[in-house]
Design a protein around this motif. Structure first.
Motif, PDB file in Angstrom:
ATOM      1  N   HIS A  72     -26.530  -7.814 -11.619  1.00  0.00           N
ATOM      2  CA  HIS A  72     -27.699  -7.559 -10.785  1.00  0.00           C
ATOM      3  C   HIS A  72     -28.565  -6.506 -11.453  1.00  0.00           C
ATOM      4  CE1 HIS A  72     -26.285  -9.690  -7.084  1.00  0.00           C
ATOM      5  NE2 HIS A  72     -25.184  -9.659  -7.806  1.00  0.00           N
ATOM      6  N   GLN A  89     -29.454 -22.925  -6.261  1.00  0.00           N
ATOM      7  CA  GLN A  89     -30.791 -23.481  -6.465  1.00  0.00           C
ATOM      8  C   GLN A  89     -31.690 -22.442  -7.143  1.00  0.00           C
ATOM      9  OE1 GLN A  89     -31.322 -26.725  -5.790  1.00  0.00           O
ATOM     10  NE2 GLN A  89     -29.175 -26.718  -5.161  1.00  0.00           N
ATOM     11  N   GLY A  90     -32.560 -22.915  -8.000  1.00  0.00           N
ATOM     12  CA  GLY A  90     -33.565 -22.050  -8.609  1.00  0.00           C
ATOM     13  C   GLY A  90     -33.082 -21.227  -9.792  1.00  0.00           C
ATOM     14  N   LYS A 137     -32.088 -15.622 -11.854  1.00  0.00           N
ATOM     15  CA  LYS A 137     -32.684 -15.981 -10.571  1.00  0.00           C
ATOM     16  C   LYS A 137     -33.333 -14.744  -9.975  1.00  0.00           C
ATOM     17  CE  LYS A 137     -32.156 -18.031  -6.141  1.00  0.00           C
ATOM     18  NZ  LYS A 137     -31.495 -18.994  -5.333  1.00  0.00           N
ATOM     19  N   LYS A 138     -34.567 -14.916  -9.558  1.00  0.00           N
ATOM     20  CA  LYS A 138     -35.298 -13.827  -8.922  1.00  0.00           C
ATOM     21  C   LYS A 138     -35.660 -14.264  -7.510  1.00  0.00           C
ATOM     22  CE  LYS A 138     -39.289 -10.813  -9.376  1.00  0.00           C
ATOM     23  NZ  LYS A 138     -40.365 -10.351 -10.236  1.00  0.00           N
ATOM     24  N   SER A 139     -35.375 -13.384  -6.560  1.00  0.00           N
ATOM     25  CA  SER A 139     -35.774 -13.623  -5.177  1.00  0.00           C
ATOM     26  C   SER A 139     -36.580 -12.412  -4.731  1.00  0.00           C
ATOM     27  CB  SER A 139     -34.549 -13.817  -4.280  1.00  0.00           C
ATOM     28  OG  SER A 139     -33.858 -12.599  -4.114  1.00  0.00           O
ATOM     29  N   GLU A 140     -37.001 -12.405  -3.493  1.00  0.00           N
ATOM     30  CA  GLU A 140     -37.751 -11.246  -3.010  1.00  0.00           C
ATOM     31  C   GLU A 140     -36.858 -10.013  -2.885  1.00  0.00           C
ATOM     32  OE1 GLU A 140     -38.729 -11.311   1.369  1.00  0.00           O
ATOM     33  OE2 GLU A 140     -38.190 -13.423   1.085  1.00  0.00           O
ATOM     34  N   TYR A 141     -35.546 -10.214  -2.915  1.00  0.00           N
ATOM     35  CA  TYR A 141     -34.608  -9.107  -2.730  1.00  0.00           C
ATOM     36  C   TYR A 141     -33.938  -8.625  -4.012  1.00  0.00           C
ATOM     37  CZ  TYR A 141     -35.075 -10.945   1.973  1.00  0.00           C
ATOM     38  OH  TYR A 141     -35.579 -11.412   3.145  1.00  0.00           O
ATOM     39  N   GLU A 142     -33.768  -9.515  -4.992  1.00  0.00           N
ATOM     40  CA  GLU A 142     -32.990  -9.143  -6.161  1.00  0.00           C
ATOM     41  C   GLU A 142     -33.322  -9.993  -7.372  1.00  0.00           C
ATOM     42  OE1 GLU A 142     -28.872  -9.751  -5.198  1.00  0.00           O
ATOM     43  OE2 GLU A 142     -29.180 -11.840  -4.692  1.00  0.00           O
ATOM     44  N   GLU A 143     -32.877  -9.493  -8.526  1.00  0.00           N
ATOM     45  CA  GLU A 143     -32.927 -10.228  -9.780  1.00  0.00           C
ATOM     46  C   GLU A 143     -31.511 -10.253 -10.318  1.00  0.00           C
ATOM     47  OE1 GLU A 143     -36.150  -8.988 -12.504  1.00  0.00           O
ATOM     48  OE2 GLU A 143     -36.695  -7.626 -10.877  1.00  0.00           O
TER      49      GLU A 143
END
Length: 154
Positions: free
Chosen positions: A83, A109-110, A135-141
């Motif tokens: 992370h 996914q993604g 994977k990148k989300s609004e909360y973490e990479e």
């Protein structure tokens, strides 16, 4: 966070944990997202040197577990999660079909495969042996590292 005292002892204990971690494997074994966090207290958050040592330890642990899984006759997935902003969440995972749920294989996914690793640890990952996804989300990479040779791909 205060300065880490006993750094040498801490690193020695980290590697002791890596070198003594064993999977209990027999014909009835199964793993439901079994995992190990090596930086349980977030010590690597404030020190790049210690963060890198934890990443090295995760890779060594992963290789140790893969060696143990070589003779395992059931299908399995094994991977490392790194992370970007949260070293406490870094872990090595093993997952198999199991009686708790029929969710196998694990699909994320993604994922962006063959991504570029960050400079902070790109020299620690052998890209000839491992596939890397991001994977990148609004909360973490998160970086997902997986053997090219063993296990079922995420």
């Amino acid at each position: 966070m205060k300065k880490l005292r006993g750094k040498k002892r801490y690193i020695r204990n980290l590697w002791k944990e890596v070198n003594t971690c064993d999977l209990k494997l027999d014909h009835e074994s199964w793993f439901d997202f079994w995992h190990v966090h090596l930086d349980f207290f977030g010590v690597g958050k404030n020190s790049l040197k210690i963060r890198r040592e934890h990443i090295k330890a995760h890779v060594a642990l992963y290789n140790r577990l893969l060696k143990q899984l070589e003779g395992f006759e059931k299908p399995y997935q094994a991977w490392i999660c790194i992370h970007e902003q949260d070293p406490i969440s870094d872990a090595v995972y093993v997952h198999t079909p199991n009686p708790n749920d029929d969710y196998f294989p694990h699909q994320i996914q993604g994922l962006h495969w063959n991504c570029k690793l960050p400079n902070t640890f790109k020299d620690l990952i052998d890209l000839d042996k491992f596939d890397v996804a991001y994977k990148k989300s609004e909360y973490e990479e998160v970086y997902f590292i997986q053997s090219k040779e063993q296990g079922i791909k995420l």
